[in-house]
Design a protein around this motif. Structure first.
Motif, short mmCIF file in Angstrom:
data_model
loop_
_atom_site.label_atom_id
_atom_site.label_comp_id
_atom_site.label_asym_id
_atom_site.label_seq_id
_atom_site.Cartn_x
_atom_site.Cartn_y
_atom_site.Cartn_z
N GLU A 146 7.67 11.41 -11.84
CA GLU A 146 7.97 10.09 -11.27
C GLU A 146 9.46 9.93 -11.03
O GLU A 146 10.30 10.41 -11.80
CB GLU A 146 7.45 8.99 -12.21
CG GLU A 146 7.49 7.60 -11.58
CD GLU A 146 6.77 6.57 -12.42
OE1 GLU A 146 6.98 5.36 -12.19
OE2 GLU A 146 5.99 6.96 -13.33
N GLU B 121 8.02 7.46 -23.71
CA GLU B 121 8.25 6.38 -24.66
C GLU B 121 9.56 6.63 -25.39
O GLU B 121 10.10 7.75 -25.38
CB GLU B 121 7.10 6.31 -25.67
CG GLU B 121 5.74 6.02 -25.07
CD GLU B 121 4.63 6.04 -26.12
OE1 GLU B 121 4.96 6.31 -27.31
OE2 GLU B 121 3.46 5.80 -25.78
N ASP C 292 10.83 10.02 -27.18
CA ASP C 292 10.40 11.24 -26.50
C ASP C 292 11.60 12.03 -26.00
O ASP C 292 12.70 11.50 -25.85
CB ASP C 292 9.49 10.91 -25.31
CG ASP C 292 8.11 10.42 -25.74
OD1 ASP C 292 7.76 10.63 -26.91
OD2 ASP C 292 7.40 9.84 -24.90
N ASP D 135 6.10 8.54 -15.74
CA ASP D 135 5.27 9.72 -15.98
C ASP D 135 5.97 10.95 -15.43
O ASP D 135 6.97 10.87 -14.71
CB ASP D 135 3.91 9.54 -15.31
CG ASP D 135 2.81 10.19 -16.13
OD1 ASP D 135 3.11 11.16 -16.87
OD2 ASP D 135 1.66 9.72 -16.03
N GLN D 136 5.45 12.12 -15.79
CA GLN D 136 6.01 13.37 -15.30
C GLN D 136 5.97 13.39 -13.77
O GLN D 136 4.97 13.09 -13.14
CB GLN D 136 5.21 14.54 -15.85
CG GLN D 136 5.73 15.91 -15.41
CD GLN D 136 4.99 17.04 -16.10
OE1 GLN D 136 4.49 16.87 -17.21
NE2 GLN D 136 4.92 18.18 -15.45
N GLY E 86 8.11 4.45 -19.69
CA GLY E 86 6.97 4.14 -18.83
C GLY E 86 6.82 5.05 -17.63
O GLY E 86 5.81 4.98 -16.93
N ALA F 63 3.59 15.89 -23.70
CA ALA F 63 2.89 14.62 -23.89
C ALA F 63 2.17 14.25 -22.60
O ALA F 63 2.82 14.10 -21.56
CB ALA F 63 3.87 13.52 -24.29
N ASN F 64 0.88 14.12 -22.65
CA ASN F 64 0.11 13.77 -21.44
C ASN F 64 0.05 12.25 -21.30
O ASN F 64 -1.03 11.64 -21.30
CB ASN F 64 -1.29 14.37 -21.53
CG ASN F 64 -1.26 15.89 -21.54
OD1 ASN F 64 -0.50 16.49 -20.78
ND2 ASN F 64 -2.07 16.49 -22.41
N ARG F 65 1.22 11.65 -21.19
CA ARG F 65 1.32 10.20 -21.05
C ARG F 65 2.73 9.87 -20.54
O ARG F 65 3.63 10.72 -20.53
CB ARG F 65 1.08 9.53 -22.40
CG ARG F 65 2.01 10.02 -23.50
CD ARG F 65 1.99 9.13 -24.71
NE ARG F 65 2.77 9.68 -25.83
CZ ARG F 65 4.10 9.70 -25.89
NH1 ARG F 65 4.81 9.22 -24.88
NH2 ARG F 65 4.71 10.21 -26.95
N PRO F 66 2.96 8.61 -20.14
CA PRO F 66 4.31 8.20 -19.72
C PRO F 66 5.30 8.27 -20.89
O PRO F 66 4.90 8.25 -22.06
CB PRO F 66 4.10 6.76 -19.25
CG PRO F 66 2.66 6.67 -18.91
CD PRO F 66 1.95 7.57 -19.88
#
Length: 466
Positions: free
Chosen positions: A210, A160, A163, A207-208, A205, A155-158
């Motif tokens: 983080e 959720e 996930d 991201d990869q 929230g 997933a190219n997003r933070p």
């Protein structure tokens, strides 16, 4: 042998026993043979010395002691049988008289099952929840099945909720690293609640790559109950993509050709589960109604033994370290005094439950056949993740086979009451529980399973076993 019974209270008796010496001859014979093996007497092979020779070497007292210690257990059981009392727990035995050549006298104080006046089962009335099944619940079951065939993609997003993330974890208490809390590459479904409190809020929230920190209380290990600063590093975020709910999926995931047939089967299975839950609720409510309607004096020794057993189990998790256990209680917002009060209340309920169900089983002449006992053994073995043979071996070594038998019998006793009680749902409709609890059994030898299969009986094992 002569015995008399004094009732000290509704739950305790003193048995006075006198045993004439002529009844002790077999015990004397065994005592002499045993001592002959232990004593070396010149001129005699081991075990061959005559009784008079043994007595002349060691005196009369050790022989009398051996005889009395061996004879008392069997004579106590004989007295209990003759008096027809229902003894429970271990007796406190005191030898009161030994008149050599005449008699041996002893007393045994023991708890007994009190006399219990049982209500008319048909007068018991309980209400259970309505049997409701919505389309949304069927959809949830279908989604769970689809999830088994889902695929994870990046997933190219933070992150959720829902996930799947790969995370590294570490924790520190007062600045000191907690070795047991460090792990890397852990796969976790965000929002599942399967890890420590606060981790879901920290990950959502993120991201990869983080790094986030949060504070939580540790629930295990040497720092149990203490606040720890936890560091979580999100290494990757993946989303689960589900297959379409169509005929092709139905053919892939089941024996059905269409998605409508699969949905119908899921609905039927869910309905059976809800019926089972309704039956369990009825069983538990009938038991509560029994407990409320019957006054039962509790045997103090049996109650104290149950309290000590429960307390032992509670602190055993913490290696019997009272300090760690108290820290755990503090983390739960509970004082040791409150824990003791709750534990005693639970123990009282367990003992009362067993006494009532034992009385019902006796009044209804309920038996347990081999298949029922085997079924319970298999069920318990599966719960503990061991083979039935291993479970039986452990039960034999710990003396718990009798408790297993008693628990099955109590489950059947409760099922007998449930079958006769008036059970309605919240809408006032009579609930038919025959499919779950069976018809009244014609004889103990042909007894059908009388309890809910997935939840055989309320947990009453361990407090009162004759």
């Amino acid at each position: 042998m002569k015995s008399t019974v004094e009732h000290l209270s509704p739950t305790r008796v003193r048995i006075n026993v006198e045993v004439p010496f002529d009844e002790l001859k077999p015990n004397f014979d065994r005592a002499y043979r045993k001592l002959a093996q232990q004593i070396r007497v010149p001129g005699f092979r081991p075990g061959k010395a005559p009784a008079r020779v043994i007595e002349s070497r060691i005196g009369r007292a050790p022989i009398l002691d051996e005889v009395v210690q061996e004879a008392i257990p069997s004579k106590y059981m004989e007295a209990v049988t003759n008096s027809e009392i229902r003894a429970i727990g271990r007796p406190d035995i005191e030898v009161t008289k030994i008149e050599d050549g005449d008699l041996v006298a002893f007393t045994a104080e023991v708890d007994i099952r009190p006399e219990i006046t049982l209500p008319a089962y048909g007068e018991l009335s309980v209400a259970v929840d309505d049997l409701e099944l919505t389309d949304e619940e069927v959809d949830e079951q279908l989604d769970e099945l689809r999830a088994r065939f889902g695929t994870l993609t990046g997933a190219n997003r933070p992150a959720e909720t829902g996930d799947f993330v790969s995370i590294d974890l570490s924790a520190a208490v007062d600045g000191e690293d907690v070795a047991d809390a460090r792990t890397s590459g852990l796969s976790y479904e965000v929002g599942s609640g399967n890890l420590i409190e606060g981790i879901d809020d920290a990950i959502v929230g993120a991201d990869q790559g983080e790094v986030r920190t949060f504070t939580t209380k540790l629930l295990a290990g040497e720092h149990v109950g203490k606040d720890a600063e936890v560091t979580v590093t999100v290494q990757s975020v993946k989303v689960r993509e589900l297959p379409d709910a169509d005929d092709e999926f139905a053919q892939l995931a089941s024996e059905f050709d269409t998605i409508d047939e699969l949905r119908a089967d899921l609905r039927q299975r869910l309905s059976r589960v809800k019926q089972m839950q309704q039956g369990v609720q009825a069983r538990d409510k009938v038991l509560e109604a029994l407990l409320e309607s019957i006054e039962v004096p509790l045997p103090e020794a049996v109650l104290n033994a149950e309290i000590e057993s429960r307390k032992h189990d509670a602190v055993h998790v913490f290696d019997h370290d009272d300090a760690k256990f108290n820290e755990f209680l503090e983390a739960q917002g509970k004082t040791p005094e409150e824990f003791d009060e709750e534990l005693r209340a639970d123990a009282e309920k367990a003992v009362k439950t067993q006494l009532i169900l034992d009385s019902i089983a006796e009044a209804e002449q309920i038996g347990v056949n081999d298949s029922e006992l085997t079924e319970r053994i298999i069920y318990q073995a599966q719960r503990f993740g061991i083979s039935p043979d291993e479970y039986v071996k452990q039960a034999q070594e710990s003396g718990q086979l009798g408790a297993i038998f008693a628990d099955v019998r109590r489950g059947k006793a409760l099922a007998t009451v449930v079958r006769q009680a008036v059970v309605t749902d919240a809408s006032g409709n009579t609930v038919d529980l025959e499919e779950l609890f069976g018809r009244p059994e014609p004889a103990a030898e042909e007894a059908p399973e009388a309890a809910v299969a997935e939840d055989p009986a309320p947990d009453t094992e361990g407090a009162v076993n004759k």
